[in-house]
Design a protein around this motif. Sequence first.
Motif, PDB file in Angstrom:
ATOM      1  N   TYR A  26       0.848  -1.174   0.210  1.00 27.71           N
ATOM      2  CA  TYR A  26       0.063  -0.053  -0.138  1.00 27.71           C
ATOM      3  C   TYR A  26       0.794   1.154   0.123  1.00 27.71           C
ATOM      4  O   TYR A  26       1.239   1.861   1.017  1.00 27.71           O
TER       5      TYR A  26
ATOM      6  N   ARG B  99      -6.733   0.661   3.832  1.00 26.01           N
ATOM      7  CA  ARG B  99      -5.885  -0.316   3.945  1.00 26.01           C
ATOM      8  C   ARG B  99      -4.772  -0.192   4.968  1.00 26.01           C
ATOM      9  O   ARG B  99      -4.427  -1.203   5.660  1.00 26.01           O
ATOM     10  N   ARG B 100      -4.212   1.053   5.247  1.00 21.20           N
ATOM     11  CA  ARG B 100      -3.169   1.146   6.067  1.00 21.20           C
ATOM     12  C   ARG B 100      -3.220   2.411   6.869  1.00 21.20           C
ATOM     13  O   ARG B 100      -3.704   3.490   6.425  1.00 21.20           O
ATOM     14  N   ARG B 166      -9.220  -8.380   2.651  1.00 21.33           N
ATOM     15  CA  ARG B 166      -7.859  -8.325   2.524  1.00 21.33           C
ATOM     16  C   ARG B 166      -7.171  -9.298   1.836  1.00 21.33           C
ATOM     17  O   ARG B 166      -6.280  -9.411   1.302  1.00 21.33           O
ATOM     18  N   ASP B 169      -6.077  -9.050  -1.925  1.00 21.70           N
ATOM     19  CA  ASP B 169      -4.758  -8.272  -1.736  1.00 21.70           C
ATOM     20  C   ASP B 169      -3.934  -9.375  -1.804  1.00 21.70           C
ATOM     21  O   ASP B 169      -2.763  -9.414  -2.579  1.00 21.70           O
TER      22      ASP B 169
END
Lengths: 305, 276
Positions: A26, B99-100, B166, B169
Amino acid sequence: MTTSKPVHRVKPAAPTQRSPRTWSTYPLWFFVPVLVLFVVFFAVPTFSSFYFSLTRWSLFDSTFIGFGNFVQFFKNPQLYTSFIHTLIYAAVTSGSKIVLGFLLALLLTSPVIGKGYLRAVVFFPVLLSTIGVGILFKSLLDPFHGIVNAALGVLHLPQPGWFTDPALALLTVAGVDIWKGVGIATLIFMAGIVAIPGEYFEAARIDGATPAQQVRLITMPLARNATVTVIILSLIGGLRSFDIIWATTGGGPGFTSDVLASVIYKQYQAGFYGLSTAGNVVLFTLVTVLMVPLSYLLNRKQVEV
Amino acid sequence: MNAQRRAWLVGIIAIAVSAVVFLVPFAFVILQAAKSPAEASNLTFTWPSTWQFGQNFIDTLAYGDHVILRALLNSTVLTFGSVTLMVIMSAMAGFVLARRHSRWGAVVNFFVLAGLIVPPAVVPTIWVLQGLKIFGTMPGLILVETTFGLPFCIMLFRAFVNNIPRELDEAAILDGAGPVRLFTHVVLPLLRPVIVTVIVVQSVFVFNDFAFPLYFLPGNDNVTAQLALYTFSGQALSFYNLLFMAILVVTIPPLVGYIFFNRHIIGGMTDGAVKG
């Protein structure tokens, strides 16, 4: 958790695994374009406006004059009344949108005929150009030839001047704003009501609750999230409103329907950039001081349906 | 039986009220747009004695050296440019944001909230645009429109990415995809419903925007649809029929977009607005 509320408390960051993989999966550079635009076109103008509001400014050079612009703003009745008008306008438009939007949503989620048509017709004005709506209502509400006053005349009711009556101009514009914007409020309320499980209403009915009680004790508390969204969106919109006012009255007659946003534009047109920016600082101070505590208070209690 | 009667009664009352409040104004625009200039200036709610809808349409587009036509073109460029940038940038940001959790993410979050609440500082923005030598240009206005459209889009994308597992991913990474490929080949295709919502909502918003073009794109060459309509309303005092035709013409693009994607928008918007 309310990830998608216009205003919400940021979730405390979950402990992230700082493994090398997270870093590369990311990438932070995905933020770069957004951050560049935010900084250049939002942060820089906003922060510099605090300085420029304290100057006499011609865009090329600025002379520091301290609080002169603000003194002028709050001394001059043509300017400070716009502050009061802004509050009245925001309160009237958002209050009406909340009440009407909720009632319309109740109607459109209950069994009535012609539901699809009604939904479409209530939402349609949202899509219209604000300037177009302004021109349309200037014609409909024309004091002498408009069809609204013609209809009132047939019914032997008083025929006010609407946009040309100093006492009514601001409220008339607010009415047009409500006509145009109530569809969004209705839509959000409808989504909130539809999300309430039917079993609750069934249980209430079995316990002998009247329809009014069901609305008060089930629909209203459980559609609270939708209510919060509508309150915040309509208040912010009402405080900033400019297009519809400019398209109908231009702040007139006199200065009776001027709001902060129209004063900012008028002073800019007149070349008083410092004064215009001071008006701008007043506006976003007002919006921030009202909205931040309000959204915090409203979002403290979240309802899980 | 009783419930059915009530459904009919309430429905009929609602339809009657909606006819007066909403249908009469809509019909008024169409009738005015079909009248002769003399008839239109009376502002009455009557059937046109001569129905010259097509002629008025042609006259409106030709008026003042095709100003309306040029304005529609300019607005299309503005809308297309702003919304394209918005979608690309906010999808990227929303994805990483969901996501982060990082310090930079917190900064973006702050800007999203601030951008939704704080009204733009207009004159200082002109000053910034002048400093960058893009004041009064289409690219300058596109960048400003994009900036103020981003918060809403980022919010929707972030909410939506949160619902994408997730594991997807991770599977893509294990299969050897890099972060960019993961985003373009795995995440973006899944985001399609939100992308449609964002495109339609923001297109209608940018196309109908009046204040930003008024401040940041002065001048007659790159006039946008709303500004042209506003200027027109000041000039066309003897051509009410053309003015109302112009309102119709300017309403067509948002309407078409809405009819096409109606279902998507309601779904996308309400997921964003109500679900906690």
